[in-house]
Enzyme design. Structure first.
Site, short mmCIF file in Angstrom:
data_model
loop_
_atom_site.label_atom_id
_atom_site.label_comp_id
_atom_site.label_asym_id
_atom_site.label_seq_id
_atom_site.Cartn_x
_atom_site.Cartn_y
_atom_site.Cartn_z
N HIS A 609 0.84 -1.20 0.00
CA HIS A 609 0.00 0.00 0.00
C HIS A 609 0.87 1.25 0.00
O HIS A 609 0.67 2.16 -0.81
CB HIS A 609 -0.91 -0.03 1.24
CG HIS A 609 -1.69 1.22 1.47
ND1 HIS A 609 -3.02 1.34 1.13
CD2 HIS A 609 -1.35 2.42 2.02
CE1 HIS A 609 -3.46 2.55 1.46
NE2 HIS A 609 -2.45 3.22 2.00
N GLU A 610 1.84 1.31 0.91
CA GLU A 610 2.69 2.50 1.00
C GLU A 610 3.56 2.65 -0.24
O GLU A 610 3.78 3.76 -0.73
CB GLU A 610 3.55 2.45 2.27
CG GLU A 610 2.78 2.37 3.58
CD GLU A 610 1.74 3.47 3.74
OE1 GLU A 610 1.88 4.55 3.11
OE2 GLU A 610 0.77 3.26 4.49
N HIS A 613 1.58 4.16 -3.01
CA HIS A 613 1.33 5.59 -2.85
C HIS A 613 2.30 6.42 -3.71
O HIS A 613 1.98 7.54 -4.10
CB HIS A 613 1.46 6.01 -1.39
CG HIS A 613 0.15 6.00 -0.65
ND1 HIS A 613 -1.01 6.53 -1.18
CD2 HIS A 613 -0.18 5.53 0.58
CE1 HIS A 613 -2.00 6.38 -0.31
NE2 HIS A 613 -1.53 5.77 0.76
N GLU A 669 -5.93 6.61 -1.71
CA GLU A 669 -5.89 5.47 -0.79
C GLU A 669 -6.47 4.22 -1.43
O GLU A 669 -5.98 3.11 -1.19
CB GLU A 669 -6.65 5.82 0.50
CG GLU A 669 -6.05 6.96 1.30
CD GLU A 669 -4.66 6.66 1.83
OE1 GLU A 669 -4.33 5.47 1.97
OE2 GLU A 669 -3.91 7.62 2.08
N ASP A 673 -4.61 0.73 -1.90
CA ASP A 673 -5.13 -0.54 -1.39
C ASP A 673 -5.12 -1.61 -2.46
O ASP A 673 -4.67 -2.75 -2.23
CB ASP A 673 -6.57 -0.36 -0.89
CG ASP A 673 -6.64 0.24 0.50
OD1 ASP A 673 -5.62 0.26 1.20
OD2 ASP A 673 -7.74 0.69 0.90
N HIS A 734 -9.37 8.11 3.47
CA HIS A 734 -9.48 6.65 3.44
C HIS A 734 -10.95 6.24 3.35
O HIS A 734 -11.81 6.83 4.00
CB HIS A 734 -8.88 6.02 4.72
CG HIS A 734 -7.44 6.34 4.92
ND1 HIS A 734 -7.01 7.49 5.55
CD2 HIS A 734 -6.31 5.66 4.58
CE1 HIS A 734 -5.69 7.52 5.58
NE2 HIS A 734 -5.24 6.42 4.99
N ARG A 740 -12.76 -0.96 2.17
CA ARG A 740 -11.35 -1.22 1.88
C ARG A 740 -11.16 -2.70 1.61
O ARG A 740 -10.24 -3.10 0.88
CB ARG A 740 -10.46 -0.76 3.04
CG ARG A 740 -10.52 0.73 3.29
CD ARG A 740 -9.49 1.21 4.27
NE ARG A 740 -8.16 1.26 3.65
CZ ARG A 740 -7.12 1.88 4.19
NH1 ARG A 740 -7.24 2.51 5.36
NH2 ARG A 740 -5.95 1.87 3.59
#
Length: 772
Positions: A609-610, A613, A669, A673, A734, A740
């Site tokens: 996920h990060e 980004h 976000e 995800d 988010h 999610r």
């Protein structure tokens, strides 16, 4: 092997007992005395035992006992080894760790639900039933459970003795914690006095009970900035998005008392729960400072109406996300020409003065405020055109200064604040005081407290294992790039370069374990045990000074924005850095005893996920060096936006309590995800290809690929109040936890395959959205 075979295997063969046969003693004239240890009897009446010395007898007994013990141990060890061999050879993992994690997973699930219809309920239904929202919370999740566990560790650590002469920073953290706990009731005894002292010193002409419109707007703004109050606008120092090798002054819109403009627009104080609570909060605080109720309420209504006008010119959060569009570099002189109401140079130099810095009108500044500053200046001018308007603006500015301090004052002030908190989030009651104070200390001296946490809880090998796992996820992300037909070759190569350049920061910054460096970090921060209010005021000024002191310095790489105990992670586009604090590198996100399917499904997806980004709708605008600039070919940009629009439209259709998710606000976000899940899944399958196949967990009847998706989903198990849901929907980038899971998995072909979901089912729609 079934239990019967196992029990048969565990039966040991008996050993022959040796019988001591006595000699014929019928002809002896003096039969020997009977002894329970008597051995062979010799003629003449003395046995071998009786002929031995005491030392010999002792040695013989010890030899016999030792021999028997060895035999028993051999039997026990053989049985235990047989048991271990059985567990290891079993087709199902029956070790204690597997049984425990399997039990935890089953307890969290609701297996009466069809996983192809609602995987979130299937994964988390049991957890939601067994985890009611506790007092003091508006939302309770797996993150909350882990944070509470971390709080216990920090409490134990901070209550240990600290040598002030050696470890001054940790002593300050402990002292701050004690000032929050306030065993001597100093906070209650002082009441409003700490705030009144500031008001009398800094703003002697203002009083809630005296109507006075005479004030110097410039002077009031400068004084409010000194206390970190972002009324009307905010000013700070940060990396220049277009040149990340230097820091620059920045300015942006600010000044609303409620979390988002949505709480003001098309609302009325008479009919809106939140605005009514906000007015009650303002009125109660004004009365605590000496105001008469009706007069105070009337003045605060005017302040709310001013904030409503401010909300109308505030740029919506979803539009504010386009950083290429919002970035506007200009000099202070140019800003002055555009917005003439304030002396901008004087305001900025006032902010810089604690850091012993000054600038000239030629100094560059970046504005993210669009037309807001111009519109705000017009609004202020219009408001000040009447005596009532001047008084309203004065009260507005003073209210924001006062509001920022109510958490540090006596119980009546904090109770007044709770009225608004309950309306905004539904929160009632409160946590135990020590938990609030631990969280407070983490927010104020978090790296000193973090050093204590690391010594207590973070195993040395966790950092290395996390580093290795994030490299595997990164490799999976890069390996997938050639499969993205919408990217041109040149852009794909640049994306791979950026992924290679991502810096991983795992666990904690190394300096916090160096006592002298940690002491230096908090050297200028004064903490006193009986000055909770004063500690917070000094901490605010300390943080402001630190920030503005960075103006003439190069941005520091590897600087952490989250403290080590934090249960979260983040990516910084201007530094191309991923940060995973030690607080999140624990179960249920990661545990060395867990199957790797669960670890990749949980912390692996967080890592992915990060990483993603860096390539979402905002992150993709920054190159590998953290500079905001075009580095994609136009055709790839167009195709990226088409796929991003699919994600935006998909999530915009989801509803919570009848209210739609804002697909535009949550776009970044949601992209992260989806990309994170895909990268982590491929990293796991690659891990399986290079390692021994993991045995299934007991009682679950799920493959490890299925467990990957279940592990991912159970990270998001959560309960929340309707007010908290609304608060998230209007201002949080988010998506709600439920979506999610559902949104991400319904786009995954691998998920649909592993759970055999029919095409057209809710979790396997015909149309899927995919960016990365």
């Amino acid at each position: 092997m079934d239990p019967a075979e196992y029990n048969a295997q565990m039966s040991t063969q008996g050993y022959k007992r040796t019988n001591f046969e006595e000699d014929d003693i019928s002809n002896t004239s003096n039969p020997p005395a009977l002894d329970f240890n008597a051995g062979v009897v010799f003629k003449g009446g003395l046995s071998l035992w009786q002929k031995k010395s005491i030392m010999e007898r002792v040695l013989l007994i010890l030899t016999i006992v030792l021999s028997i013990t060895v035999i028993i141990l051999a039997i026990v060890l053989a049985s235990k080894q047989a048991h271990i061999t059985y567990l290891q050879n079993s087709s199902v993992c029956l070790e204690a760790s597997c049984v425990q994690v399997s039990s935890s997973i089953i307890t969290a699930m609701d297996r009466s639900v069809d996983p192809c219809d609602d995987f979130y309920q299937y994964a988390c239904g049991g957890w939601m039933k067994s985890h009611p929202i506790p007092s003091g919370h508006s939302r309770f999740s797996t993150f909350s459970v882990l944070w509470q566990s971390n709080q216990v560790i920090m409490k134990h650590a901070i209550e240990q003795p600290v040598n002030k002469s050696i470890n001054l920073s940790e002593w300050k953290a402990k002292t701050y914690y004690l000032s929050c706990m306030d065993e001597n009731k100093t906070i209650e005894d002082l009441g409003a006095k700490p705030l009144q002292d500031i008001l009398q010193k800094e703003f002697p002409s203002w009083s809630i009970s005296v109507i006075d419109s005479n004030f110097d707007l410039q002077d009031l703004l400068e004084k409010s900035k000194k206390y970190g109050i972002s009324t009307l606008f905010g000013v700070w120092v940060g990396e220049d998005d277009r040149n990340s090798a230097r820091n620059i002054l920045k300015v942006d819109q600010s000044g609303l008392g409620l979390p988002d403009r949505d709480y003001y627009l098309n609302k009325s104080i008479e009919n809106d729960t939140v605005l009514t609570a906000y007015l009650e909060y303002m009125t109660q605080v004004g009365m605590l400072l000496g105001g008469e109720e009706n007069s105070t309420r009337s003045q605060m209504i005017d302040v709310i109406m001013f904030e409503t006008n401010l909300a109308n010119i505030t740029i919506p959060s979803e539009d504010h996300r386009d950083e290429e569009k919002m970035y506007n570099k200009l000099t202070i002189q140019q800003l002055q020409q555009n917005v003439t109401l304030f002396n901008w140079l004087h305001i900025i130099n006032s902010c810089l003065s604690p850091a012993d810095l000054q600038v000239t009108a030629s100094e560059e500044i970046v504005s993210y405020a669009g037309n807001y500053l111009h519109d705000m200046a017009n609004l202020v001018n219009e408001t000040m055109s009447t005596e009532k308007g001047k008084r309203t603006l004065y009260n507005y500015l003073m209210w924001h200064i006062i509001k920022s301090t109510t958490s540090y004052l006596s119980k009546p002030f904090r109770n007044a604040q709770k009225v608004l908190s309950e309306a905004l989030s539904g929160t009632t009651g409160g946590e135990e005081l020590w938990r609030d104070c631990i969280s407070d200390t983490d927010g104020t001296l978090g790296f000193a407290l973090g050093a204590m946490f690391i010594r207590e809880a973070f195993k040395g090998d966790s950092k290395d294992k996390a580093e290795h796992m994030i490299d595997e996820v990164k490799a999976a992300f890069k390996n997938n790039l050639p499969n993205l037909s919408w990217m041109d070759k040149e852009t794909r190569a640049a994306a791979e370069d950026k992924a290679n350049a991502v810096i991983n920061m795992i666990g904690f910054p190394d300096y916090i374990l160096n006592v002298s460096k940690l002491n230096e970090e908090y050297k200028r921060l004064e903490i006193k045990v009986d000055e909770y209010f004063g500690n917070n005021i000094r901490s605010t000024k300390y943080q402001l000074r630190k920030n503005f002191a960075e103006l003439r310095k190069a941005p520091k790489k590897n600087r952490w924005s989250m403290t080590p105990p934090t249960v979260n992670a983040y990516y910084t586009p201007t530094k191309n850095e991923i940060v995973l604090p030690a607080g999140v590198l624990q179960a249920p996100f990661y545990d060395a005893s867990f199957p790797m399917s669960l670890n990749f499904g949980a912390i692996g997806v967080v890592m992915g996920h990060e990483l993603t980004h860096g390539f979402d709708d905002q992150g993709r605008e920054y190159d590998k060096n953290g500079n905001l600039r075009p580095w994609w070919n136009n055709q790839s940009v167009i195709k990226f936006k088409e796929r991003a629009e699919c994600i935006q439209n998909q999530y915009s259709q989801y509803k919570l309590n009848g209210e739609n998710v804002n697909g535009k606000l949550t776009l970044g976000e949601n992209i992260a995800d989806n990309g994170g899940l895909k990268s982590a899944y491929h990293a796991y399958t690659d891990w399986v290809s290079h390692n021994q196949q993991e045995r299934p967990l007991p009682a679950l009847n799920l493959t490890h690929k299925q467990l990957f998706f279940l592990g991912f989903s159970q990270v998001w198990c959560s309960n929340s109040l309707k007010q908290a849901d609304h608060l998230q929907l209007v201002g949080d980038p988010h998506s709600p936890a439920k979506y999610r899971v559902i949104g991400t998995l319904s786009n995954s072909k691998e998920f649909a395959k592993e759970f055999k979901c029919p095409v057209g089912s809710r979790m396997n729609p015909k149309k899927k959205c995919e960016v990365w």
